[in-house]
Design an enzyme around this catalytic site. Structure first.
Site, PDB file in Angstrom:
ATOM      1  N   LYS A  53     -43.773  18.417   5.743  1.00  0.00           N
ATOM      2  CA  LYS A  53     -42.781  17.886   6.686  1.00  0.00           C
ATOM      3  C   LYS A  53     -43.282  16.569   7.278  1.00  0.00           C
ATOM      4  O   LYS A  53     -42.534  15.592   7.376  1.00  0.00           O
ATOM      5  CB  LYS A  53     -42.505  18.900   7.804  1.00  0.00           C
ATOM      6  CG  LYS A  53     -41.664  20.073   7.329  1.00  0.00           C
ATOM      7  CD  LYS A  53     -41.589  21.206   8.348  1.00  0.00           C
ATOM      8  CE  LYS A  53     -40.860  22.405   7.734  1.00  0.00           C
ATOM      9  NZ  LYS A  53     -40.805  23.580   8.610  1.00  0.00           N
ATOM     10  N   GLN A  97     -43.152  25.901  13.990  1.00  0.00           N
ATOM     11  CA  GLN A  97     -43.232  26.583  12.696  1.00  0.00           C
ATOM     12  C   GLN A  97     -43.325  28.095  12.916  1.00  0.00           C
ATOM     13  O   GLN A  97     -44.161  28.561  13.694  1.00  0.00           O
ATOM     14  CB  GLN A  97     -44.459  26.051  11.931  1.00  0.00           C
ATOM     15  CG  GLN A  97     -44.592  26.573  10.523  1.00  0.00           C
ATOM     16  CD  GLN A  97     -43.494  26.056   9.575  1.00  0.00           C
ATOM     17  OE1 GLN A  97     -43.023  24.926   9.699  1.00  0.00           O
ATOM     18  NE2 GLN A  97     -43.085  26.887   8.646  1.00  0.00           N
ATOM     19  N   ASP A 120     -34.242  22.396  14.092  1.00  0.00           N
ATOM     20  CA  ASP A 120     -34.143  23.592  13.247  1.00  0.00           C
ATOM     21  C   ASP A 120     -32.808  24.304  13.477  1.00  0.00           C
ATOM     22  O   ASP A 120     -32.406  25.136  12.661  1.00  0.00           O
ATOM     23  CB  ASP A 120     -35.291  24.578  13.565  1.00  0.00           C
ATOM     24  CG  ASP A 120     -36.427  24.502  12.541  1.00  0.00           C
ATOM     25  OD1 ASP A 120     -36.221  23.872  11.478  1.00  0.00           O
ATOM     26  OD2 ASP A 120     -37.502  25.070  12.808  1.00  0.00           O
TER      27      ASP A 120
END
Ligand code: NDP
Length: 294
Positions: A53, A97, A120
């Site tokens: 990422k 994460q 997200d």
């Protein structure tokens, strides 16, 4: 029939190129989108994702920050870090994460993220916005990537019967919302199956578009697929394979070779949905910077 392969590497690259071009235009106005990724613990798979990422952000010309904590971090420390990132004007998007260690309340952490930076799309505000079809919602990157693949490959969703196997908050449920909306890549008739669905194979056989996200290696077999259906395999599973240099190989939730004989189009694993996820995360970070207006 041998299915057309839907190439997520190529489509993902195309989207990353579009994002990089938009970032370059922003740079001309002295602005730069920034993404922060918070990682806790040393799970090797999570570390690989986080590294990719960060790398993808830099390649797109964005600012990237990775904040690492040991698995012993306290919830208060984590929440304080999120507060700092919420207040940081150089950061437009952030994500934590998952999974987090057991002693951390994941919901509390996700809810602390400013919804305007929640790239997200897991904050309840964005979940709700997605359900009502608000275009300012951040769409979770994996189902958003699947929808982009369908659109860019010219696969008609309007009026199609889309069957989704798996109802997670990360994939299955937002996938259902996106396919249902009255918008491009939407207007499907959507059925969502899960572990308690009765006679799942016969439901799967009615699908024009079958999206599988359950985390069970090669669960979907050729007899579960209607000839000519489009099959999207979200699953990523490690299976032991002594003949492979790493001792394992990656397979999806779909038995690829036999299903490819029946389907009209299929995503491979790896190289299908996976690369789309990072591309859409970058797209969401750009969206966050555009919506922030700075
Ligand atoms: P979760 O474990 O959160 O959810 C799995 C879902 O599958 C649940 O809804 C579960 O049903 C359902 N399920 C499990 N077993 C069966 C079964 N035998 N029959 C029917 N339904 C079943 O998984 P995720 O959604 O997070 O991930 C799914 C897969 O996708 C994993 O392999 C993961 O690695 C992969 N993934 C890939 C991404 C990418 O970038 N390509 C991103 C995210 C995930 P129930 O709710 O009833 O328990």
């Amino acid at each position: 029939m041998t299915a057309r392969i839907l190439d997520g590497v190529r489509i993902g690259k195309e989207i990353r190129g579009e994002v990089a071009a938009a970032v370059a235009r922003m740079a001309g106005k002295g602005r730069k989108p920034g993404l922060a990724v918070v990682i806790v613990g040393d799970d090797p798979a999570s570390r690989v994702y986080v590294r990719s990422k960060g790398r993808a952000c830099l390649e797109a010309g964005m600012h990237s920050e990775t904040v690492e904590y040991p698995a012993t971090v306290t919830q208060d420390e984590l929440l304080a870090q999120i507060d700092r990132l919420n207040a940081d004007p150089a950061i437009h998007g952030m994500l934590v994460q998952l999974p987090l260690p057991k002693h951390i309340d994941t919901d509390a952490v996700l809810r602390r993220i400013d919804p305007a930076k929640d790239v997200d799309g897991f904050h309840p505000v964005n979940v709700g916005k997605l359900v009502i079809g608000d275009p300012t919602a951040f769409r979770p990157a994996t189902p958003y990537g699947v929808q982009q693949m369908l659109i860019r490959e010219g696969i008609e969703t309007k009026g199609a019967h889309a069957v989704i196997i798996g109802r997670s908050t990360i994939v299955g449920k937002p996938m259902a919302g996106l396919l249902l909306h009255d918008a491009p890549g939407g207007n499907a008739t959507v059925t969502v199956c899960h572990s308690r669905s009765r006679d799942l194979p016969s439901i799967a056989r009615t699908a024009d578009i079958l999206v599988v996200a359950i985390g069970k290696p090669e669960f979907v077999t050729a007899d579960m697929v209607r000839p000519g259906a489009v099959v999207i395999d979200v699953g990523i599973n490690r299976v032991n394979d002594a003949s492979h240099p790493k001792g394992y190989r990656l397979v999806g939730d779909v038995a690829y070779a036999p299903v490819a004989e029946v389907a009209s189009a299929i995503t491979p694993v790896p190289g299908g949905v996976g690369p789309m996820t990072i591309a859409m995360l970058l797209r969401n970070t750009l969206q966050a910077a555009e919506q922030a207006g700075r």
